[in-house]
Design a protein around this motif. Sequence first.
Motif, PDB file in Angstrom:
ATOM      1  N   ASP A  36      33.212  52.553  34.534  1.00  0.00           N
ATOM      2  CA  ASP A  36      32.881  52.706  35.997  1.00  0.00           C
ATOM      3  C   ASP A  36      32.534  54.261  36.284  1.00  0.00           C
ATOM      4  O   ASP A  36      33.190  55.109  35.646  1.00  0.00           O
ATOM      5  CB  ASP A  36      34.156  52.271  36.779  1.00  0.00           C
ATOM      6  CG  ASP A  36      34.351  51.084  36.723  1.00  0.00           C
ATOM      7  OD1 ASP A  36      33.535  50.190  36.526  1.00  0.00           O
ATOM      8  OD2 ASP A  36      35.493  50.395  36.798  1.00  0.00           O
ATOM      9  N   LEU A  38      31.650  57.072  39.096  1.00  0.00           N
ATOM     10  CA  LEU A  38      31.489  57.351  40.444  1.00  0.00           C
ATOM     11  C   LEU A  38      30.844  58.583  40.572  1.00  0.00           C
ATOM     12  O   LEU A  38      31.157  59.697  40.127  1.00  0.00           O
ATOM     13  CB  LEU A  38      32.965  57.481  40.809  1.00  0.00           C
ATOM     14  CG  LEU A  38      33.916  56.276  40.622  1.00  0.00           C
ATOM     15  CD1 LEU A  38      35.196  56.393  41.341  1.00  0.00           C
ATOM     16  CD2 LEU A  38      33.429  54.949  41.138  1.00  0.00           C
ATOM     17  N   ARG A 122      26.407  58.707  47.640  1.00  0.00           N
ATOM     18  CA  ARG A 122      27.307  58.347  46.363  1.00  0.00           C
ATOM     19  C   ARG A 122      26.398  57.176  45.553  1.00  0.00           C
ATOM     20  O   ARG A 122      25.696  56.362  46.510  1.00  0.00           O
ATOM     21  CB  ARG A 122      28.686  57.729  46.758  1.00  0.00           C
ATOM     22  CG  ARG A 122      29.493  58.905  47.308  1.00  0.00           C
ATOM     23  CD  ARG A 122      31.064  58.967  46.629  1.00  0.00           C
ATOM     24  NE  ARG A 122      31.753  60.134  46.921  1.00  0.00           N
ATOM     25  CZ  ARG A 122      32.719  60.482  46.572  1.00  0.00           C
ATOM     26  NH1 ARG A 122      33.333  59.756  45.572  1.00  0.00           N
ATOM     27  NH2 ARG A 122      33.293  61.509  46.947  1.00  0.00           N
ATOM     28  N   ASP A 124      27.869  54.494  43.210  1.00  0.00           N
ATOM     29  CA  ASP A 124      28.944  53.946  42.153  1.00  0.00           C
ATOM     30  C   ASP A 124      28.424  52.775  41.592  1.00  0.00           C
ATOM     31  O   ASP A 124      27.933  51.899  42.258  1.00  0.00           O
ATOM     32  CB  ASP A 124      30.255  53.909  43.117  1.00  0.00           C
ATOM     33  CG  ASP A 124      30.793  55.006  43.756  1.00  0.00           C
ATOM     34  OD1 ASP A 124      30.525  56.174  43.134  1.00  0.00           O
ATOM     35  OD2 ASP A 124      31.418  55.092  44.722  1.00  0.00           O
TER      36      ASP A 124
END
Length: 300
Positions: A36, A38, A122, A124
Amino acid sequence: MSTELELKFLLAPAYLPQLQASLTQLGQISHYEQADLLNAYFDTSTNWFRQHDMGLRSRLKKGRYEQTIKLAGTQHGAMQMRPEYNAPCASVIPQLVSFPTHIWPENADVGKLQTELTELFRTDFSRSSWQLRCADGTEVDLVYDQGQVAAKGKTQPIAELELELLTGDPQQLFVLANQLIQLLPLQTGWLSKAARGYQLAFDTKLKLPTDIGDSLLAQVKALQQAEACYLQQRDLLALGIAAKALSAIASATGKLGQLQQLSVTASALAQQLAANQPVFALQEYNLLLLSLSQYLYQHT
């Protein structure tokens, strides 16, 4: 400093199992990773970085922060090339003094820029990454990103496939992409994650190209800009501009012996667009863009 050399495509998440099943046809998988990521993007209140065609990002991956500056690069259809500088950082907020001094424009006040940094948006996403070793030894990072761009409470989905050269012959990127387009419903990606983030952060829309241009590079850019306008806004005027761009491409490639077959394809696709029939999801359209990308990469 490194230079990203990559091809980017859009691919719906429903086709991820089919992508995974097809990888053994493309080369030897030497490594697989899932993580993942971010990502926070920064600029100043005056958009200093945007004005200088620089992108500033911090990334959290597996508990560690990394900061990246991407400088002005070039784009040839699906092919994108941008110099980038990476450095570790202690938190989500980038520390500009960690980057080499020579990357800054003359008279840039790095200390002042640091105090004015603000987070804009962002991106993500979950990244699946396969390192492929081709028959000639070329190594390519094939990654699939699935997540969202978020700014001001608004979101857009991320579903992208990227082929990035690690070592070896750049032409292998085009070989792999050609195989993938024939196996999966790929569409050439034109807008970066960051560009989409800026759109959300500042409530802006893409503008239709006003000039097709005289060069093949300009014509391809106008075509992809018109395509992006249509896909985002369903503006029928974009189809007409895309048709004109493809007609210009047909004329330009018709004068180049090695691209004459592309001229026939471009002309046929232009006629469909002129009749308000979108062609952007068609295999022959995306193979055309790939071939144009390869030619422009070799000749510009």
